[in-house]
Motif scaffolding. Structure first.
Motif, PDB file in Angstrom:
ATOM      1  N   ASN A 158      98.946 138.438  72.031  1.00 45.85           N
ATOM      2  CA  ASN A 158      98.727 137.222  72.945  1.00 45.85           C
ATOM      3  C   ASN A 158      99.353 137.497  74.249  1.00 45.85           C
ATOM      4  OD1 ASN A 158      97.121 136.038  70.812  1.00 45.85           O
ATOM      5  ND2 ASN A 158      98.848 135.145  69.965  1.00 45.85           N
ATOM      6  N   PRO A 159      98.752 137.370  75.334  1.00 48.75           N
ATOM      7  CA  PRO A 159      99.384 137.380  76.577  1.00 48.75           C
ATOM      8  C   PRO A 159     100.344 136.151  76.781  1.00 48.75           C
ATOM      9  CG  PRO A 159      97.193 136.574  76.803  1.00 48.75           C
ATOM     10  CD  PRO A 159      97.302 136.961  75.427  1.00 48.75           C
ATOM     11  N   GLN A 160     101.205 136.534  77.577  1.00 50.36           N
ATOM     12  CA  GLN A 160     102.456 135.360  77.686  1.00 50.36           C
ATOM     13  C   GLN A 160     102.315 135.291  79.453  1.00 50.36           C
ATOM     14  OE1 GLN A 160     104.434 134.144  75.311  1.00 50.36           O
ATOM     15  NE2 GLN A 160     102.988 134.675  74.173  1.00 50.36           N
ATOM     16  N   TYR A 161     102.917 134.042  79.888  1.00 49.49           N
ATOM     17  CA  TYR A 161     103.097 133.700  81.099  1.00 49.49           C
ATOM     18  C   TYR A 161     104.269 132.891  81.443  1.00 49.49           C
ATOM     19  CZ  TYR A 161      98.054 134.615  80.859  1.00 49.49           C
ATOM     20  OH  TYR A 161      96.635 135.374  80.785  1.00 49.49           O
ATOM     21  N   ASN A 162     105.008 133.361  82.718  1.00 47.60           N
ATOM     22  CA  ASN A 162     105.918 132.604  82.924  1.00 47.60           C
ATOM     23  C   ASN A 162     105.963 131.585  84.024  1.00 47.60           C
ATOM     24  OD1 ASN A 162     107.916 134.081  81.408  1.00 47.60           O
ATOM     25  ND2 ASN A 162     108.789 135.462  82.891  1.00 47.60           N
ATOM     26  N   LYS A 210     108.432 130.501  78.937  1.00 48.10           N
ATOM     27  CA  LYS A 210     107.198 131.499  78.614  1.00 48.10           C
ATOM     28  C   LYS A 210     106.480 130.888  77.551  1.00 48.10           C
ATOM     29  CE  LYS A 210     108.438 135.807  78.326  1.00 48.10           C
ATOM     30  NZ  LYS A 210     108.883 137.173  78.004  1.00 48.10           N
ATOM     31  N   THR A 211     105.220 130.640  77.744  1.00 45.85           N
ATOM     32  CA  THR A 211     104.210 130.612  76.804  1.00 45.85           C
ATOM     33  C   THR A 211     102.845 131.352  76.678  1.00 45.85           C
ATOM     34  OG1 THR A 211     103.088 128.790  78.125  1.00 45.85           O
ATOM     35  CG2 THR A 211     105.094 128.229  76.787  1.00 45.85           C
ATOM     36  N   GLY A 212     101.933 130.958  76.051  1.00 43.86           N
ATOM     37  CA  GLY A 212     100.669 131.784  76.100  1.00 43.86           C
ATOM     38  C   GLY A 212      99.682 131.207  77.079  1.00 43.86           C
ATOM     39  N   GLU A 264      99.429 127.163  82.354  1.00 44.32           N
ATOM     40  CA  GLU A 264      99.531 125.548  82.507  1.00 44.32           C
ATOM     41  C   GLU A 264     100.475 124.872  81.576  1.00 44.32           C
ATOM     42  OE1 GLU A 264      96.681 127.278  81.614  1.00 44.32           O
ATOM     43  OE2 GLU A 264      95.636 127.201  83.561  1.00 44.32           O
ATOM     44  N   GLN A 265     100.375 125.418  80.152  1.00 46.27           N
ATOM     45  CA  GLN A 265     101.370 124.819  79.441  1.00 46.27           C
ATOM     46  C   GLN A 265     103.110 125.380  80.055  1.00 46.27           C
ATOM     47  OE1 GLN A 265     101.330 122.998  77.422  1.00 46.27           O
ATOM     48  NE2 GLN A 265     101.988 123.432  75.333  1.00 46.27           N
ATOM     49  N   SER A 266     103.092 126.454  80.507  1.00 45.13           N
ATOM     50  CA  SER A 266     104.354 126.994  80.996  1.00 45.13           C
ATOM     51  C   SER A 266     104.890 126.190  82.093  1.00 45.13           C
ATOM     52  CB  SER A 266     104.383 128.569  81.394  1.00 45.13           C
ATOM     53  OG  SER A 266     104.178 129.197  80.509  1.00 45.13           O
ATOM     54  N   VAL A 267     104.073 125.658  82.914  1.00 48.67           N
ATOM     55  CA  VAL A 267     104.291 124.941  84.175  1.00 48.67           C
ATOM     56  C   VAL A 267     104.880 123.393  83.595  1.00 48.67           C
ATOM     57  CG1 VAL A 267     103.319 123.778  86.130  1.00 48.67           C
ATOM     58  CG2 VAL A 267     103.158 126.362  85.855  1.00 48.67           C
TER      59      VAL A 267
END
Length: 256
Positions: free
Chosen positions: A41-45, A124-126, A129-132
């Motif tokens: 799964n991709p991760q976003y910071n 860091k989440t998938g 929007e959730q990370s923000v």
């Protein structure tokens, strides 16, 4: 001389198993790339920066050396407070997150800037929007917690996280994972090539006789393939009737 001979033997094994090595290496790289693309799964910071300062009402706005040093030390203290359950449980309640305080803490990273009154908070989440949402809410709850518990208002949020700055995928790294898979496949294939050569006791060529037995080759018996055998049979079969025909003619001449 012996070392040169050993290197020559190693090169001989690698050359003999070259197709196996290339095949396993490419297969390993392909598996690594496909697994990274489809199964990880991709991760976003999302990152926000927090400033620790002192408000000296009625005094000069310039910081003294002692004040800056004190604020720098407070950065390390506040970095620990962010992971406190009192902060994280409030964030979980605000955002209605389906996770524990420990799981939320695993998504957060606090990075103090050396010799600075600023530290960065990253989630860091998938989902970007959730990370923000998480990192901004953690910063807000942390700021209010410090104000209520420590009775000081010396925390400011410099730059809240935005979706525009968090849209880039940070993990997984397809190129790096593919390169790692290729390297692992190469090491595995080379090791397998040497293992197969070590277990192979058969002798197929003159070089095998000299290399494995250390004996000179006195003579070679050629091998006749199946196609050559068939051609020999055809030639011998076609030659036999003509011979009988000649003999038959001779006998008939004598009879006359």
């Amino acid at each position: 001389m012996e070392e040169a001979l050993n290197l020559k033997e190693l090169f001989f094994v690698l050359r003999k198993k070259l197709l196996l090595i290339i095949g396993i290496t490419l297969l390993s790289g392909a598996v690594g790339a496909l697994f990274t693309h489809y199964f990880i799964n991709p991760q976003y910071n999302a990152t926000t920066q927090i400033l620790v300062n002192q408000l000296n009402s009625g005094q000069s706005t310039l910081y003294t050396t002692n004040a800056v040093q004190t604020n720098t030390e407070l950065v390390n203290t506040y970095s620990v407070i962010i992971d406190d359950p009192s902060v994280l449980n409030q964030v979980i309640q605000n955002l209605n997150l389906n996770m524990t305080a420990g799981q939320l803490a695993g998504l957060l990273t606090v990075s103090p800037v050396q010799n600075s009154q600023v530290f960065s908070l990253t989630a860091k989440t998938g989902s970007p929007e959730q990370s923000v949402r998480i990192v901004n809410n953690v910063a807000q709850v942390f700021r209010m917690q410090v104000k209520n518990v420590m009775k000081v208002d010396n925390v400011s949020i410099l730059s809240p996280a935005t979706q525009a700055s968090s849209s880039a995928k940070v993990a997984p790294n397809l190129k790096m994972n593919t390169a790692i898979a290729l390297a692992l496949g190469l090491m595995l294939s080379v090791g397998l090539a040497f293992l197969l050569d070590y277990l192979d006791d058969s002798i197929r060529t003159q070089k095998d006789v000299r290399r494995k037995l250390g004996l000179p080759v006195l003579g070679v018996i050629s091998h006749m393939g199946r196609r050559q055998q068939q051609m020999e049979r055809i030639n011998s079969f076609s030659a036999t009737p003509s011979h009988h025909h000649v003999n038959g003619g001779a006998e008939h001449a004598e009879a006359k």
